[in-house]
Design an enzyme around this catalytic site. Structure first.
Site, short mmCIF file in Angstrom:
data_model
loop_
_atom_site.label_atom_id
_atom_site.label_comp_id
_atom_site.label_asym_id
_atom_site.label_seq_id
_atom_site.Cartn_x
_atom_site.Cartn_y
_atom_site.Cartn_z
N HIS A 24 -7.44 -5.53 -1.22
CA HIS A 24 -6.23 -4.76 -0.95
C HIS A 24 -5.37 -5.46 0.10
O HIS A 24 -5.84 -5.82 1.18
CB HIS A 24 -6.63 -3.37 -0.46
CG HIS A 24 -5.50 -2.42 -0.28
ND1 HIS A 24 -4.73 -1.98 -1.32
CD2 HIS A 24 -5.01 -1.81 0.83
CE1 HIS A 24 -3.82 -1.14 -0.88
NE2 HIS A 24 -3.95 -1.03 0.43
N GLU A 56 -9.52 -4.86 -6.19
CA GLU A 56 -9.23 -3.64 -5.43
C GLU A 56 -9.19 -2.39 -6.30
O GLU A 56 -8.90 -2.44 -7.50
CB GLU A 56 -7.94 -3.78 -4.64
CG GLU A 56 -6.67 -3.95 -5.42
CD GLU A 56 -5.48 -3.91 -4.46
OE1 GLU A 56 -5.26 -2.85 -3.86
OE2 GLU A 56 -4.79 -4.94 -4.32
N SER A 97 0.84 -1.19 0.00
CA SER A 97 0.00 0.00 0.00
C SER A 97 0.88 1.26 0.00
O SER A 97 1.71 1.44 -0.88
CB SER A 97 -0.95 -0.04 1.19
OG SER A 97 -1.98 0.91 1.06
#
Length: 348
Positions: A312, A282, A188
């Site tokens: 995610h 995602e 991320s």
């Protein structure tokens, strides 16, 4: 031999794929029952909360406190040791390096390491929250995993976290860890940071690492691509709208035009091999695909894996999801392959 759960991919298998870890782009495996069940729970219970999370500093600090309390419940595998690191670097005058080492108990001495940068939108989370991933990397690769505790926004906007990441990389080199044995990794926002660190290493003329592993990277902090994909994506967890609000707290004085932030417009030359894993459902998938395209156009060997039906950073659920476990094995295979290739190149 094939992985028990294979991703759909956007290209032919990379030349760096480890034998036994063949990815078949044409085969799309339906997500497991367990994966669909967890995704449904998150979509109904977590995503509405995340979508409405305030984007101001007060909301971020409240969320950070909640996450910190919850992280105390995170239990890592008994097969690894977690060792604290706190080096103020008073003698060298460098930035302090703090965080933790995650080391497999039965691992043989290794001439390398994984430098892992945790996610959390640059505003939350910690090395502790990501032990399910870092412990698995340590076990599967046999390498110690260094997880620095970088400074967070809004108190410390960009480039403060990048400065801390550079300090951690320099710290490894100064202690005799060869660059050819180091793999950078992150998820991320940590994926964005790992990519930015790679670019900064090239810019500074430091010895390049062996490779780069990105799990669901937050590539575009302007969120232009993810906001466009928000209506169609079935992401049970991440909200592009919330990410867009948080991003305003992350960027520093140079704003979104800082070339170290704008990954899609950077000159990606002299970059080591890259593995990108992203969930098919995602909202950040278009960003990962755009980044893979930018890397390939620059001549970088980039293996993009799109895991069908996954959310995610699904890799963090590797102890309960078969897809996440398979993805972690594929990532470990990539780490072993690029570090071995770097050693062979140096020997030649």
């Amino acid at each position: 031999m094939r992985l028990p759960m294979e991703p759909s991919a956007s290209s032919e298998p990379s030349a760096l794929s480890e034998p036994g870890l063949v990815i078949e782009p044409s085969r799309v495996v339906e997500p497991s029952v367990r994966s669909r069940a967890i995704g449904g729970v998150l979509r109904l219970g977590i995503r509405p909360f995340v979508h409405r999370l305030p984007g101001g500093a007060g909301g971020v600090r409240a969320a950070r406190s909640t996450v910190a309390a919850a992280s105390l419940l995170v239990r890592h595998s008994a097969r690894v040791r977690v060792l604290p690191l706190n080096d103020p670097q008073l003698e060298s005058g460098g930035r302090p390096v703090t965080g933790e080492w995650v080391v497999a108990r039965d691992a043989a001495p290794a001439q390398g390491a994984v430098l892992y940068l945790h996610g959390g939108g640059y505003v939350a989370f910690s090395p502790r929250t990501h032990r399910p991933i870092t412990a698995r990397l340590a076990l599967d690769t046999g390498l110690p995993v260094l997880v620095p505790r970088y400074r967070l926004a809004p108190e410390h906007p960009f480039p403060a976290p990048l400065d801390d990441a550079v300090a951690a990389y320099r710290w490894l080199l100064a202690r005799g860890v060869p660059a050819s044995g180091i793999v950078l990794a992150g998820d991320s926002a940590g994926g964005h940071l790992a990519a930015a660190l790679t670019g900064e290493i090239v810019r500074l003329g430091l010895a390049a690492p062996a490779g780069l592993v990105l799990f669901s990277p937050w590539v575009d902090l302007t969120c232009e691509l993810s906001l466009r994909a928000q209506r169609l994506a079935r992401d049970p967890y991440i909200s592009a709208a919330t990410a867009h609000r948080v991003a305003r707290l992350v960027v520093g004085p140079a704003g979104f035009e800082d070339p170290r932030i704008a990954l899609l417009t950077c000159a990606w030359t002299d970059v080591p091999p890259v593995l990108i894993q992203v969930g098919g459902d995602e909202v950040l998938r278009p960003e990962a695909e755009a980044f893979a395209g930018a890397l390939r156009r620059a001549g970088t060997d980039c293996d993009l894996q799109v895991w069908n039906g996954q959310m995610h950073v699904f890799q963090i659920l590797n102890r309960v999801l078969p897809e996440a476990s398979a993805a972690m094995r594929a990532a470990a295979g990539f780490v072993r392959t690029v570090t071995a290739a770097s050693v062979r190149t140096e020997a030649a």
